[in-house]
Design an enzyme around this catalytic site. Structure first.
Site, PDB file in Angstrom:
ATOM      1  N   GLU A  84      29.531  29.848  29.073  1.00 29.97           N
ATOM      2  CA  GLU A  84      28.821  28.637  28.958  1.00 29.97           C
ATOM      3  C   GLU A  84      27.123  28.989  28.765  1.00 29.97           C
ATOM      4  O   GLU A  84      26.877  29.674  29.604  1.00 29.97           O
ATOM      5  CB  GLU A  84      28.920  27.817  30.208  1.00 29.97           C
ATOM      6  N   LYS A 262      30.147  22.545  40.823  1.00 32.45           N
ATOM      7  CA  LYS A 262      30.735  23.212  39.600  1.00 32.45           C
ATOM      8  C   LYS A 262      29.464  24.148  39.137  1.00 32.45           C
ATOM      9  O   LYS A 262      29.599  25.076  38.655  1.00 32.45           O
ATOM     10  CB  LYS A 262      30.895  22.120  38.556  1.00 32.45           C
ATOM     11  N   ASP A 278      39.076  37.740  40.957  1.00 34.39           N
ATOM     12  CA  ASP A 278      39.800  36.870  40.848  1.00 34.39           C
ATOM     13  C   ASP A 278      39.307  35.405  41.037  1.00 34.39           C
ATOM     14  O   ASP A 278      38.933  34.988  42.162  1.00 34.39           O
ATOM     15  CB  ASP A 278      41.031  36.624  41.911  1.00 34.39           C
ATOM     16  N   HIS A 376      19.275  23.007  27.873  1.00 37.89           N
ATOM     17  CA  HIS A 376      20.625  23.290  27.478  1.00 37.89           C
ATOM     18  C   HIS A 376      20.233  23.266  25.697  1.00 37.89           C
ATOM     19  O   HIS A 376      21.262  23.773  24.951  1.00 37.89           O
ATOM     20  CB  HIS A 376      21.743  22.073  27.562  1.00 37.89           C
TER      21      HIS A 376
HETATM   22  P1  NAD Z   1      45.637  46.006  46.148  1.00 40.59           P
HETATM   23  O1  NAD Z   1      46.697  45.844  46.891  1.00 40.59           O
HETATM   24  O2  NAD Z   1      45.821  46.525  44.517  1.00 40.59           O
HETATM   25  O3  NAD Z   1      44.440  47.127  46.649  1.00 40.59           O
HETATM   26  C1  NAD Z   1      44.106  46.979  47.821  1.00 40.59           C
HETATM   27  C2  NAD Z   1      44.595  48.016  48.504  1.00 40.59           C
HETATM   28  O4  NAD Z   1      43.699  49.303  48.376  1.00 40.59           O
HETATM   29  C3  NAD Z   1      44.579  48.055  50.120  1.00 40.59           C
HETATM   30  O5  NAD Z   1      45.588  47.411  50.624  1.00 40.59           O
HETATM   31  C4  NAD Z   1      44.504  49.513  50.702  1.00 40.59           C
HETATM   32  O6  NAD Z   1      45.582  50.120  50.751  1.00 40.59           O
HETATM   33  C5  NAD Z   1      43.915  50.321  49.495  1.00 40.59           C
HETATM   34  N1  NAD Z   1      42.382  50.930  49.846  1.00 40.59           N
HETATM   35  C6  NAD Z   1      41.809  51.976  49.461  1.00 40.59           C
HETATM   36  N2  NAD Z   1      40.466  52.058  50.071  1.00 40.59           N
HETATM   37  C7  NAD Z   1      40.360  50.906  50.378  1.00 40.59           C
HETATM   38  C8  NAD Z   1      39.066  50.472  51.152  1.00 40.59           C
HETATM   39  N3  NAD Z   1      37.931  50.886  51.062  1.00 40.59           N
HETATM   40  N4  NAD Z   1      38.995  48.906  51.582  1.00 40.59           N
HETATM   41  C9  NAD Z   1      40.248  48.306  51.616  1.00 40.59           C
HETATM   42  N5  NAD Z   1      41.484  48.644  50.844  1.00 40.59           N
HETATM   43  C10 NAD Z   1      41.366  50.071  50.347  1.00 40.59           C
HETATM   44  O7  NAD Z   1      44.685  44.722  46.058  1.00 40.59           O
HETATM   45  P2  NAD Z   1      44.381  43.573  46.917  1.00 40.59           P
HETATM   46  O8  NAD Z   1      42.821  43.335  47.148  1.00 40.59           O
HETATM   47  O9  NAD Z   1      45.166  43.625  47.988  1.00 40.59           O
HETATM   48  O10 NAD Z   1      44.867  42.207  46.074  1.00 40.59           O
HETATM   49  C11 NAD Z   1      44.158  41.685  45.042  1.00 40.59           C
HETATM   50  C12 NAD Z   1      44.722  41.082  44.040  1.00 40.59           C
HETATM   51  O11 NAD Z   1      45.841  40.146  44.443  1.00 40.59           O
HETATM   52  C13 NAD Z   1      44.141  40.452  42.857  1.00 40.59           C
HETATM   53  O12 NAD Z   1      44.510  40.829  41.706  1.00 40.59           O
HETATM   54  C14 NAD Z   1      44.470  38.955  43.004  1.00 40.59           C
HETATM   55  O13 NAD Z   1      44.410  38.294  42.021  1.00 40.59           O
HETATM   56  C15 NAD Z   1      45.721  39.081  43.473  1.00 40.59           C
HETATM   57  N6  NAD Z   1      46.643  38.012  44.361  1.00 40.59           N
HETATM   58  C16 NAD Z   1      45.867  36.916  44.655  1.00 40.59           C
HETATM   59  C17 NAD Z   1      46.506  35.741  45.225  1.00 40.59           C
HETATM   60  C18 NAD Z   1      45.914  34.716  45.727  1.00 40.59           C
HETATM   61  O14 NAD Z   1      44.677  34.658  45.864  1.00 40.59           O
HETATM   62  N7  NAD Z   1      46.619  33.649  46.305  1.00 40.59           N
HETATM   63  C19 NAD Z   1      47.904  36.050  45.508  1.00 40.59           C
HETATM   64  C20 NAD Z   1      48.651  37.218  44.986  1.00 40.59           C
HETATM   65  C21 NAD Z   1      47.783  38.078  44.419  1.00 40.59           C
END
Ligand code: NAD
Length: 424
Positions: A84, A262, A278, A376
């Site tokens: 945008e 928005k 996300d 714009h």
């Molecule tokens: P992930 O599970 O891939 O990674 C996180 C993991 O990294 C942690 O669980 C931990 O084991 C590890 N880690 C290593 N160093 C860390 C640190 N310093 N701090 C925290 N964790 C550390 O990712 P996630 O963040 O659990 O999930 C994000 C993804 O899930 C996004 O892609 C999102 O789109 C997707 N998702 C979103 C939804 C929703 O929003 N409703 C639902 C399902 C999946």
């Protein structure tokens, strides 16, 4: 259209090139179209193919840099991915106008996420609630065992809440696991914990578990940004008061609040996308938070301070991470984090909140003065010129003529373009 079918057995098992060939055949794409889609730019086919399913190409959006931002006394360059026009310029302008007042000050409430477990078929829901609460230490152990890496980074289980809600088919018990996800957005982390706790909780409650998933209403992960714009920068009291009146409308009227918020998300989502986070999770959280009072309201609040300056505050849930999802695997996302020197998820969330506030200031100021279209127009005119078929230098020539006559329309662009072609 060649042969038209959307049923392609084994499509997901093909390589991106072979999938594209199939799509080209079915949809009748010519060689130029195939070459265009085959050019995957700076995202390698193997990375793209590992991020989502059924990949045939990539979709580029422009990446711009917001300048002038001072956030918690740190000069910060902010990459923004958006299609945008005017979004990046709006942030730069707002940031320039509050630099003399110290830029943006930000706060973060923590990095706690909520995972929900829905229990059904529970005969004594209030009794079950206490049973579950009394198992706090068991719940802590199960959650932390599900993600020892997170625990080693200082995160993990923090608390449990149990609510009894009543739906059409009767009462249900809803457990909230409160998990500190540190530098991760945490969806996968907390979903795994909810799945690990659910069977035990169902047993304690004498019911059965249905949903086990995070809540995107991350109201224990609130980012707050504040900034002040002096009367000099605003151009006087009447501009300030019109901005306040515009804000007031967003605070009493859903029709205006939707557009007001928005605009905030124009800035927020652009940084969320640029860092591979996300966008839908953040957007869902923002809008759910905006209607926590029962009515949909402004995410920002504006006031006059003791000096008569305009001061604004943005508060919204911001569940973003530095790892997980595409944040680490997408090379551009990693570079964007480097550019803004966001070394923690908290710093990233604070930066995003400042961008959202800056965006809101610019939109309100434009609306309260010249109107939104003036800023714009130049970029919009270029888009219209391109839609009319202008290429290279023609784009600016057609756009400039439309802006100067105040008629930015496709038919006018076509007329200007055909005149240019006839005089060449
Ligand atoms: P992930 O599970 O891939 O990674 C996180 C993991 O990294 C942690 O669980 C931990 O084991 C590890 N880690 C290593 N160093 C860390 C640190 N310093 N701090 C925290 N964790 C550390 O990712 P996630 O963040 O659990 O999930 C994000 C993804 O899930 C996004 O892609 C999102 O789109 C997707 N998702 C979103 C939804 C929703 O929003 N409703 C639902 C399902 C999946």
């Amino acid at each position: 259209m060649a042969s038209s079918t959307s049923r392609i057995p084994g499509f997901y098992q093909l390589t991106p090139t072979d999938r594209l060939a199939q799509v080209a055949e079915i949809s009748g794409l010519n060689e130029a179209a195939v070459n265009h889609l085959q050019n995957m730019g700076n995202l390698s086919p193997s990375i793209a193919d590992s991020l989502i399913e059924n990949v045939i190409g990539t979709f580029n959006v422009p990446l711009g840099i917001a300048t002038n931002m001072v956030i918690d006394s740190r000069e910060t360059l902010i990459p923004m991915a958006t299609e945008e026009s005017s979004v990046v310029a709006a942030v730069c302008n707002a940031a320039r106008q509050c630099r003399d007042s110290g830029g943006f000050t930000t706060f973060m409430s923590g990095s706690l996420m909520i995972a929900q477990i829905q229990l059904l078929g529970v005969k004594n829901p209030e009794f079950a609630r206490l049973q579950i609460l009394s198992r706090q230490e068991d719940i802590r152990t199960v959650c932390n065992e599900a993600d020892p890496v997170l625990v080693s980074k200082g995160g993990g289980y923090r608390d449990v809440e149990v609510r009894v809600l009543t739906g059409r088919s009767g009462p249900m018990v809803v457990i909230h696991l409160i998990i500190d996800t540190r530098d991760a957005m945490g969806a996968n982390a907390v979903n795994s914990m909810a799945e690990a706790v659910a069977p035990l909780a169902a047993e304690w409650a004498h019911g059965y578990a249905n949903l086990r998933i995070l809540s995107n209403l991350a109201d224990r992960r609130l980012a707050r940004a504040q900034a002040t714009w002096s009367l000099d920068m605003l151009g006087g009291e009447s501009v300030r008061d019109n901005i306040l009146a515009a804000y007031e409308l967003a605070n009493i009227d859903g029709y205006r609040a939707a557009t007001h918020n928005k605009g905030i998300m124009n800035g927020v989502s652009a940084v969320v996308l640029a860092t591979g986070n996300d966008t839908r999770a953040v957007e869902a959280g923002a809008h759910a938070y905006a209607c926590r009072s029962g009515a949909y309201r402004s995410l920002t609040h504006w006031e006059v301070d003791a000096e008569g300056s305009l001061t604004g505050v943005l508060e919204m849930p911001l569940s973003v991470g530095l790892l997980g999802g595409a944040t680490r695997s997408h090379p551009t996302a990693r570079l964007c984090l480097d550019i803004m020197q966001a070394d923690t998820a908290e710093r990233l969330a604070r930066i995003i909140a400042a961008v959202g506030l800056a965006q809101n200031f610019s939109a309100l100021k434009a609306l309260a003065t010249t109107g939104i279209q003036q800023g714009h127009m130049t970029l919009h005119a270029k888009n219209i010129a391109m839609m009319a078929g202008a290429k290279g230098e023609e784009i600016d020539m057609v756009a400039e003529e439309m802006v100067s006559t105040g008629k930015v329309r496709l038919d006018v662009a076509e007329q200007v373009l055909s005149r240019l072609h006839n005089t060449e």
